[in-house]
Design an enzyme around this catalytic site. Sequence first.
Site, PDB file in Angstrom:
ATOM      1  CG  HIS A   6      10.377 -12.527  -9.864  1.00 53.32           C
ATOM      2  ND1 HIS A   6      10.475 -11.780  -8.720  1.00 53.32           N
ATOM      3  CD2 HIS A   6       9.770 -11.729 -10.780  1.00 53.32           C
ATOM      4  CE1 HIS A   6       9.967 -10.566  -8.945  1.00 53.32           C
ATOM      5  NE2 HIS A   6       9.540 -10.508 -10.185  1.00 53.32           N
ATOM      6  CB  SER A  53       0.831  -6.414  -3.676  1.00 50.76           C
ATOM      7  OG  SER A  53       1.665  -5.586  -4.448  1.00 50.76           O
ATOM      8  NE  ARG A  56      -1.635  -2.190  -4.396  1.00 47.29           N
ATOM      9  CZ  ARG A  56      -2.430  -2.340  -3.337  1.00 47.29           C
ATOM     10  NH1 ARG A  56      -3.627  -1.787  -3.323  1.00 47.29           N
ATOM     11  NH2 ARG A  56      -2.040  -3.062  -2.286  1.00 47.29           N
ATOM     12  CE  LYS A  57      -4.667   1.425  -0.841  1.00 49.66           C
ATOM     13  NZ  LYS A  57      -5.727   0.669  -0.188  1.00 49.66           N
ATOM     14  N   GLY A  58       2.254   0.557  -0.672  1.00 45.60           N
ATOM     15  CA  GLY A  58       3.501   0.347   0.072  1.00 45.60           C
ATOM     16  C   GLY A  58       3.305   0.248   1.568  1.00 45.60           C
TER      17      GLY A  58
END
Length: 303
Positions: free
Chosen positions: A111, A141, A266-268
């Site tokens: 990162h 997110s 999670r949801k993407g």
Amino acid sequence: PRVQLWEGYDLHQYQGFWCPSPFIRPMISFQRHFQAQNEDIILSTYPKSGAIWLKALTFTIVNRSRYTLEQSPLHTTFSHQLVPFFETNIYTNNPTPDLENLPKPRIFATHAPYSSLPHSIIDSNCRIVYLCRNPLDQFISEWKFLLGIQGGNGEKRSMEEAFEMACSGVQSYGPICEHVLGYWKVSKEQPNKIHFLKYEDMKEDTNFYVNRLADFLGCPFSKEEENQGVIEDITTFCSFDSMKKLEANKTAGRSSIGYTTNMFFRKGKVGDWEDYLTPSMVERLQKLVKKKFDEYGLTFRTS
Ligand code: A3P
């Protein structure tokens, strides 16, 4: 400077970016000691922009002649283990780990902002892939992810508080705009060095971007592979719905900072922010981002 995201979780400003305190020492070891090789692939992402997806795609593309999809190590090994982060995995316990003899091409993740990368990454012929995401979805997110982390003490911040902090750049590895722009500017000048990707584009036409990624990585798909549907198979195998179901990603074993593997799925989707952010929050963040990005011709889709 230092801020407390909540009790037990601090960010420290390091080289202009807010780094989670436990990862500063490993980041310094990475900067001092990492020796890049020309064949290396470095996957760089802003947090919560789809690192796990990029790792799966890259690993699968690069190793497609070694493993069939059925045999893929992704079934049993968590992506962050298979493609470790420099600052949160590789350099955490040992400042000079032996990385020389890993199978080639070595694939690593980070990162770190572009300006903090070690010289050997900049100076060698290794390739960098950078993935980012529209800041509205990235914010939700990350906030949801941090809420889910067990451990640390004390109350988590409300969304409103976290939003205020994010707008002032106080987020893990923030400010986001500067992080993204650091890679964006170099990718414009050196497209063979940095392959710049956006989560929203990848979601919209994954096959197209998988194909381009393979070209960039120096292992293009042959006509025969294209005819056999290899690209589509990789896209499907690495899709959110498929990855979420892999054995390696269903487990709930806790890491040292308290997350579980299933928390990474999670949801993407693109546009999840619509369920959380107020119109005034959206306007504020979009204005802020536009002001920074317009000058450099960078835009994001948010739905
Ligand atoms: P959401 O929280 O919006 O669902 P990272 O891997 O950098 O931590 O990013 C996590 C985000 O990527 C999460 O977003 C997660 O659901 C999403 N994600 C994980 N696997 C994915 C996949 N195979 N395809 C698309 N998005 C994925």
